[in-house]
Design a protein around this motif. Structure first.
Motif, PDB file in Angstrom:
ATOM      1  N   ASP A  11     -10.574  45.357  45.326  1.00 34.03           N
ATOM      2  CA  ASP A  11     -11.316  45.399  44.067  1.00 34.03           C
ATOM      3  C   ASP A  11     -10.673  44.434  43.074  1.00 34.03           C
ATOM      4  N   HIS A  12     -11.294  43.253  42.901  1.00 34.25           N
ATOM      5  CA  HIS A  12     -10.723  42.244  42.017  1.00 34.25           C
ATOM      6  C   HIS A  12     -10.653  42.719  40.570  1.00 34.25           C
ATOM      7  N   ALA A  13     -11.628  43.491  40.128  1.00 35.26           N
ATOM      8  CA  ALA A  13     -11.613  43.979  38.745  1.00 35.26           C
ATOM      9  C   ALA A  13     -10.448  44.928  38.515  1.00 35.26           C
ATOM     10  N   PHE A  23       0.764  40.690  32.314  1.00 31.25           N
ATOM     11  CA  PHE A  23       0.904  39.470  33.093  1.00 31.25           C
ATOM     12  C   PHE A  23      -0.130  38.454  32.609  1.00 31.25           C
ATOM     13  N   ASN A  24       0.206  37.200  32.713  1.00 31.56           N
ATOM     14  CA  ASN A  24      -0.685  36.131  32.271  1.00 31.56           C
ATOM     15  C   ASN A  24      -1.700  35.836  33.373  1.00 31.56           C
ATOM     16  N   VAL A  25      -2.993  36.037  33.077  1.00 28.53           N
ATOM     17  CA  VAL A  25      -4.047  35.762  34.057  1.00 28.53           C
ATOM     18  C   VAL A  25      -5.058  34.812  33.428  1.00 28.53           C
ATOM     19  N   LEU A  26      -5.788  34.113  34.268  1.00 29.64           N
ATOM     20  CA  LEU A  26      -6.810  33.191  33.780  1.00 29.64           C
ATOM     21  C   LEU A  26      -7.985  33.974  33.178  1.00 29.64           C
ATOM     22  N   PRO A  27      -8.639  33.427  32.153  1.00 29.98           N
ATOM     23  CA  PRO A  27      -9.794  34.099  31.550  1.00 29.98           C
ATOM     24  C   PRO A  27     -10.890  34.339  32.586  1.00 29.98           C
ATOM     25  N   TYR A  28     -11.601  35.453  32.428  1.00 30.93           N
ATOM     26  CA  TYR A  28     -12.653  35.783  33.387  1.00 30.93           C
ATOM     27  C   TYR A  28     -13.724  36.634  32.716  1.00 30.93           C
ATOM     28  N   GLU A  29     -14.893  36.684  33.342  1.00 31.79           N
ATOM     29  CA  GLU A  29     -15.978  37.568  32.952  1.00 31.79           C
ATOM     30  C   GLU A  29     -16.575  38.179  34.212  1.00 31.79           C
ATOM     31  N   ILE A  30     -17.368  39.236  34.026  1.00 29.40           N
ATOM     32  CA  ILE A  30     -18.007  39.930  35.145  1.00 29.40           C
ATOM     33  C   ILE A  30     -19.516  39.861  34.966  1.00 29.40           C
ATOM     34  N   GLY A  31     -20.227  39.635  36.059  1.00 29.34           N
ATOM     35  CA  GLY A  31     -21.680  39.558  36.000  1.00 29.34           C
ATOM     36  C   GLY A  31     -22.315  40.129  37.243  1.00 29.34           C
TER      37      GLY A  31
END
Length: 375
Positions: free
Chosen positions: A103-105, A116-124
């Motif tokens: 589960d990536h989310a 932790f530093n993660v890249l920006p993301y959105e869910i669709g």
């Protein structure tokens, strides 16, 4: 988990990947019996098992035969892990980290919770959602299903709006995650094995490169920017400690040109490119994993040589014949067929300097090195 699991006991091994078979081979050498489970009758683990259990109806028998259960692959179907959890079977690795892999989310939420530093993301959930998210984040972006439905990696990189059609196969009513993608970035992976008391064995840091065919090339690195290696180690240790994980796991990072380190993801179990350590450090990852889940003491890790790991496909495997009588430091491994991967084996090459090894392999003209850099 407490106590020891001694030779003669039965270790249940889950996972369809070839690394499950490698783990089984190591366990058999130590005198353990193997119960292997898979949904597929041709899975590599079943060829190494004393007890071969195939399909969901055999899962209850797999559990009954096993004194402890472990997984070597980084993905196990969620309904299988749910049934294991309900039975209370001894699973030293626990269920949290394998859940993040599925589960990536959930894994993103955990990373943010730990700062932790993660890249920006959105869910669709639709193509329109992907288009809006990509505009918000800025191209390029990578799109992948939130829930993994198979062992293979499903992801699409979109370089512009003209690539949106590539996402269509991933839009099936289930949510997807849309994440910023760094085109100019170095990727690193760190493998650790954590024991029941929280002590870890750390394997040499490796730089990785995903090739055009989706397979991963890796090489050990002697130098990284000041403080970066320690930051990676601090993050990797914190993940194992927070989750109380026991066994092998790998933490993957992006390192941007501006000096920013991002956590890419975490995978439970044994990676294919962990095979690069087998003949180049004092204890292989699969043996170290076996040691900690059975209550043995960790073996200290000492690197003896640098190493490069290159994946094989049927196409470039044919080219090995040209080098069969020439290369004295190539270790060639050929896999049994697997359903979800084009990889048919790997080559590990050892030496004093990984950059020189990469140069040697480039000249061999077996792999496409046009996009691989060690800078």
């Amino acid at each position: 988990m407490s106590g020891e699991v001694l030779p003669g006991s039965t270790i249940g091994i889950l996972g369809d990947d070839v690394m499950s078979a490698y783990l089984a081979q190591t366990a058999r050498r130590q005198g353990f019996k193997i119960a292997g489970y898979s949904d597929y009758p041709d899975a590599p683990i079943l060829k190494e098992a004393d007890y071969r259990l195939v399909g969901r109806e055999e899962l209850v028998n797999f559990i009954a035969l096993s004194d402890i259960v472990t997984y070597a692959s980084s993905w196990v179907p969620s309904d299988v892990t749910a049934q294991l959890e309900q039975t209370g079977i001894e699973l030293p690795q626990g269920f949290d980290l394998i859940g993040f892999t599925d589960d990536h989310a959930l894994s993103k939420a955990f990373a943010e919770e730990q700062s932790f530093n993660v890249l920006p993301y959105e869910i669709g959930t639709s193509l329109d959602d992907v288009a809006v998210a990509a505009r918000n984040l800025g191209y390029p972006v990578i799109v992948k299903p939130i829930y993994r439905h198979s062992q293979g990696n499903q992801a699409v990189v979109l370089k512009g709006a003209y690539d949106l059609g590539k996402v269509a196969p991933l839009i099936d009513g289930s949510p997807v995650i849309i994440e910023s993608w760094l085109a100019e970035v170095q990727e690193y992976s760190m493998t650790l094995v954590r024991d029941q008391s929280g002590v870890t064995a750390v394997y040499p840091l490796r730089q990785t490169h995903r090739m055009d065919n989706g397979l991963t090339a890796s090489w050990t690195v002697g130098q990284t920017a000041n403080g970066v290696r320690q930051e990676m180690l601090d993050i990797a240790n914190k993940i194992g400690n927070v989750l109380g994980y026991v066994g092998a796991y790998a933490v993957h990072f992006f390192y941007a040109d501006n000096g920013t380190l991002y956590l890419r993801d975490v995978t439970a179990g044994i990676e294919r490119d962990d095979a690069m350590y087998t003949d180049n450090v004092t204890c292989s990852v699969e043996e170290q994993h076996l040691r900690v889940i059975t209550g043995q003491k960790l073996m200290p890790i000492v690197a003896m040589q640098e190493a490069v790991y290159m994946p094989l496909t049927p196409e470039n495997q044919e080219k090995l014949a040209l080098h069969w009588e020439i290369q004295d430091n190539w270790r060639i491994n050929v896999y049994p067929p697997t359903r979800y991967s084009s990889q048919s084996g790997h080559v590990v090459v050892s030496g004093a300097d990984s950059s020189k090894i990469l140069n040697q392999m480039q000249v061999a003209n077996v792999w496409d090195f046009s996009k691989i850099t060690t800078d």
